[in-house]
Design a protein around this motif. Structure first.
Motif, PDB file in Angstrom:
ATOM      1  N   MET A 226       1.006  -1.131  -0.145  1.00 28.68           N
ATOM      2  CA  MET A 226      -0.027   0.060  -0.008  1.00 28.68           C
ATOM      3  C   MET A 226       0.685   1.165   0.151  1.00 28.68           C
ATOM      4  SD  MET A 226      -3.249  -0.751  -0.337  1.00 28.68           S
ATOM      5  CE  MET A 226      -3.999   0.840  -0.046  1.00 28.68           C
ATOM      6  N   GLU A 227       2.146   0.956   0.225  1.00 32.39           N
ATOM      7  CA  GLU A 227       3.077   2.275   0.361  1.00 32.39           C
ATOM      8  C   GLU A 227       3.075   2.834  -1.139  1.00 32.39           C
ATOM      9  OE1 GLU A 227       4.219   4.088   2.918  1.00 32.39           O
ATOM     10  OE2 GLU A 227       2.891   2.764   4.307  1.00 32.39           O
ATOM     11  N   THR A 228       3.003   1.807  -1.958  1.00 28.78           N
ATOM     12  CA  THR A 228       2.975   2.101  -3.678  1.00 28.78           C
ATOM     13  C   THR A 228       1.899   2.349  -4.323  1.00 28.78           C
ATOM     14  OG1 THR A 228       3.183   0.007  -4.185  1.00 28.78           O
ATOM     15  CG2 THR A 228       5.419   0.749  -3.291  1.00 28.78           C
ATOM     16  N   TYR A 229       0.848   2.510  -3.485  1.00 28.47           N
ATOM     17  CA  TYR A 229      -0.639   2.367  -4.080  1.00 28.47           C
ATOM     18  C   TYR A 229      -0.648   3.703  -4.637  1.00 28.47           C
ATOM     19  CZ  TYR A 229      -5.244   0.650  -5.282  1.00 28.47           C
ATOM     20  OH  TYR A 229      -6.409   0.325  -5.638  1.00 28.47           O
ATOM     21  N   ASP A 230      -0.991   4.028  -6.023  1.00 27.51           N
ATOM     22  CA  ASP A 230      -1.113   5.207  -6.543  1.00 27.51           C
ATOM     23  C   ASP A 230      -2.346   5.463  -7.438  1.00 27.51           C
ATOM     24  OD1 ASP A 230      -0.421   7.794  -7.276  1.00 27.51           O
ATOM     25  OD2 ASP A 230       0.936   7.105  -9.133  1.00 27.51           O
ATOM     26  N   ASP A 243       2.712  -2.257  -6.364  1.00 29.55           N
ATOM     27  CA  ASP A 243       3.846  -3.295  -6.340  1.00 29.55           C
ATOM     28  C   ASP A 243       2.991  -4.231  -5.519  1.00 29.55           C
ATOM     29  OD1 ASP A 243       5.833  -1.897  -7.349  1.00 29.55           O
ATOM     30  OD2 ASP A 243       6.958  -1.619  -5.789  1.00 29.55           O
ATOM     31  N   ALA A 244       2.912  -5.675  -5.804  1.00 31.53           N
ATOM     32  CA  ALA A 244       2.198  -6.601  -5.266  1.00 31.53           C
ATOM     33  C   ALA A 244       2.622  -8.065  -5.706  1.00 31.53           C
ATOM     34  CB  ALA A 244       0.684  -6.610  -5.818  1.00 31.53           C
ATOM     35  N   GLY A 245       2.331  -9.073  -4.796  1.00 31.11           N
ATOM     36  CA  GLY A 245       2.484 -10.518  -4.880  1.00 31.11           C
ATOM     37  C   GLY A 245       4.232 -10.693  -4.734  1.00 31.11           C
ATOM     38  N   THR A 246       4.838  -9.922  -4.095  1.00 37.11           N
ATOM     39  CA  THR A 246       6.416 -10.191  -3.787  1.00 37.11           C
ATOM     40  C   THR A 246       6.714 -11.010  -2.484  1.00 37.11           C
ATOM     41  OG1 THR A 246       6.560  -7.964  -2.895  1.00 37.11           O
ATOM     42  CG2 THR A 246       6.914  -8.244  -5.137  1.00 37.11           C
ATOM     43  N   SER A 247       5.781 -11.269  -1.622  1.00 37.21           N
ATOM     44  CA  SER A 247       6.025 -11.866  -0.611  1.00 37.21           C
ATOM     45  C   SER A 247       4.550 -12.854  -0.231  1.00 37.21           C
ATOM     46  CB  SER A 247       6.340 -10.947   0.456  1.00 37.21           C
ATOM     47  OG  SER A 247       5.253  -9.996   0.918  1.00 37.21           O
ATOM     48  N   GLU A 261       2.565  -6.908 -10.043  1.00 37.36           N
ATOM     49  CA  GLU A 261       1.999  -5.663 -10.130  1.00 37.36           C
ATOM     50  C   GLU A 261       0.422  -5.741  -9.950  1.00 37.36           C
ATOM     51  OE1 GLU A 261       2.580  -1.491 -12.236  1.00 37.36           O
ATOM     52  OE2 GLU A 261       1.941  -3.091 -13.555  1.00 37.36           O
ATOM     53  N   HIS A 262      -0.022  -4.858  -9.027  1.00 39.01           N
ATOM     54  CA  HIS A 262      -1.527  -4.675  -8.950  1.00 39.01           C
ATOM     55  C   HIS A 262      -1.860  -3.793 -10.030  1.00 39.01           C
ATOM     56  CE1 HIS A 262      -5.662  -4.062  -7.641  1.00 39.01           C
ATOM     57  NE2 HIS A 262      -5.345  -3.077  -7.258  1.00 39.01           N
ATOM     58  N   ALA A 263      -2.517  -4.142 -11.074  1.00 38.74           N
ATOM     59  CA  ALA A 263      -2.831  -2.911 -11.981  1.00 38.74           C
ATOM     60  C   ALA A 263      -4.279  -2.934 -12.121  1.00 38.74           C
ATOM     61  CB  ALA A 263      -2.098  -3.158 -13.302  1.00 38.74           C
ATOM     62  N   VAL A 264      -5.012  -1.654 -12.419  1.00 36.20           N
ATOM     63  CA  VAL A 264      -6.327  -1.425 -12.597  1.00 36.20           C
ATOM     64  C   VAL A 264      -6.570  -0.318 -13.584  1.00 36.20           C
ATOM     65  CG1 VAL A 264      -8.431  -1.014 -11.269  1.00 36.20           C
ATOM     66  CG2 VAL A 264      -7.091  -2.532 -10.383  1.00 36.20           C
ATOM     67  N   ARG A 354       0.305  12.867   0.271  1.00 39.12           N
ATOM     68  CA  ARG A 354       0.741  12.009   1.103  1.00 39.12           C
ATOM     69  C   ARG A 354       0.400  10.616   1.197  1.00 39.12           C
ATOM     70  NH1 ARG A 354      -0.795  10.576   6.632  1.00 39.12           N
ATOM     71  NH2 ARG A 354      -2.820  11.774   6.342  1.00 39.12           N
ATOM     72  N   ALA A 355      -0.920  10.467   0.717  1.00 39.05           N
ATOM     73  CA  ALA A 355      -1.392   9.142   0.605  1.00 39.05           C
ATOM     74  C   ALA A 355      -2.260   8.801  -0.533  1.00 39.05           C
ATOM     75  CB  ALA A 355      -2.293   8.606   1.958  1.00 39.05           C
ATOM     76  N   PRO A 356      -1.490   8.878  -1.774  1.00 44.03           N
ATOM     77  CA  PRO A 356      -2.398   8.627  -2.914  1.00 44.03           C
ATOM     78  C   PRO A 356      -3.536   7.421  -3.066  1.00 44.03           C
ATOM     79  CG  PRO A 356      -0.266   8.408  -3.701  1.00 44.03           C
ATOM     80  CD  PRO A 356      -0.151   8.632  -1.893  1.00 44.03           C
TER      81      PRO A 356
END
Length: 384
Positions: A226-230, A243-247, A261-264, A354-356
């Motif tokens: 969620m820190e990369t959620y834009d 970014d997603a699915g890396t852990s 990647e989570h892409a919508v 700050r939190a897109p």
């Protein structure tokens, strides 16, 4: 046809501000009143590009797909020259629907009286008319609907004056193919179907913000960073990337994921295009109004194979049994709340710097497009 006046649009838009930092949401009446449901069909669904299928269903001459758009039956066919054609799926004799479902046909034959049309829509046969001197079948043709192939999918638009989707949404296809370069090679593997007791706009509102994700989707926020959620808005579409699915996570197994990647991409008004962590994939989540307080939803999964591997089975199960259950509970509760005197409209939460990923500017963008559509309809109905 439902009439709408400029004064009515002004009233339903009260509280909305072009600046999301100062804006309220759409008013509850837009989600609960039958009048606004009818206006949605006229102002929005009858004038926008609507997803029909992956182009793989329409590869051969004579292949067809029937659908309903804004309550109107339509059919898309591949003609003998390889072009796409779309028509109102209505016989010119007595208005019976011509084709149903999908398949392949040499001609379009009405199941009522067997009037026959070629794949270009021209009438080529009508029983018992050969001795009618005033009957000229060359004057009879199915009514055409705009159709377009866009980024590997087929869309139609009931508005004969609508500009092409590629012009309305510049850069969208390039963005999708850059992030999902394998999209043309994927095949339809599964469909999920839902009936939801809420207005369709509540579903889109919920889809376009992740302000609720930490509260309502614990599994999702373990899958996505969620820190990369834009979230960004672009004319008639918006995008959500992270970014997603890396852990390891609590949603589903991503240990062998090639997509991380989570892409919508949300395309106005009701088509949601997604790519989740895992093997090569693409999903279409489509939202159809079925009444002021009722929505039909479909999830179509396009994968590398029609046979799902174990991780894909887990991912589909997660969407079906976890994510969708959570979201349906949310939007049905919202609809019940909107039907009370306790709610009229709520404040848009706006903090894209700050939190897109938590900001509701995607919802605000959608509401602006809804109000623009209402204003356009009111303008068209004004006395000249």
């Amino acid at each position: 046809m439902t009439d709408v006046t400029a004064d009515q649009v002004t009233a339903i838009a009260a509280g909305y501000d072009e600046d999301p930092a100062n804006s309220m949401s759409l008013r509850a009446d837009a989600y609960t009143e039958p009048k606004w449901y009818a206006i949605d069909q006229q102002a929005i669904f009858a004038r926008t590009w609507q997803w029909i299928c992956h182009v793989e269903k329409l590869t051969q001459p004579g292949s067809y797909v029937a659908a309903t758009v804004a309550g109107m039956p339509v059919v898309v066919v591949r003609d003998r020259r390889g072009g796409l054609r779309a028509f109102y799926n209505v016989c010119k004799h007595r208005a019976h629907e011509l084709l149903s479902g999908s398949g392949t046909t040499r001609t379009i034959v009405c199941p009522y009286h067997a009037w026959t049309y070629d794949l270009g829509g021209s009438l080529v046969g009508a029983r018992q008319t050969d001795r009618m001197e005033t009957f000229d079948k060359t004057e009879i043709c199915l009514d055409q609907v705009q159709v377009e192939e866009f980024c590997g999918f087929v869309y139609v638009n009931l508005d004969p004056t609508a500009t092409p989707l590629a012009e309305q949404a510049p850069d969208l296809a390039a963005d999708i193919t850059r992030r999902a370069p394998d999209i043309a090679d994927l095949t339809h593997a599964k469909r999920l179907y839902y009936e939801v007791e809420t207005n369709w706009k509540n579903v889109i509102d919920n889809f376009l913000e992740c302000y609720h994700c930490h509260v309502a989707h614990k599994e999702f926020v373990s899958l996505v960073d969620m820190e990369t959620y834009d979230v960004k808005t672009h004319g008639i579409w918006s995008s959500h990337f992270a970014d997603a699915g890396t852990s390891e996570n609590t949603a589903y197994d991503v240990s062998d994921a090639t997509v991380t990647e989570h892409a919508v991409w949300w395309l106005w008004p009701n088509t949601c295009l997604l790519r989740y962590p895992g093997r090569g994939n693409f999903m279409v989540f489509q939202v159809w109004p079925d009444g002021p307080g009722r929505t039909l939803e479909t999830w179509d999964f396009f994968l590398e194979s029609t046979e799902l591997n174990e991780a894909e089975e887990q991912s589909v199960q997660y969407i079906d049994e976890v994510l969708q259950v959570q979201d349906i509970d949310l939007v049905e509760s919202v609809q019940r709340g909107m039907g009370t005197p306790a709610f009229n409209q709520g404040r848009i939460i706006y903090d894209p710097e700050r939190a897109p990923g938590l900001s509701e500017h995607g919802v605000h963008h959608f509401h602006g497009l809804v109000l623009d559509a209402y204003r356009a309809l009111a303008g068209d109905q004004s006395p000249s």
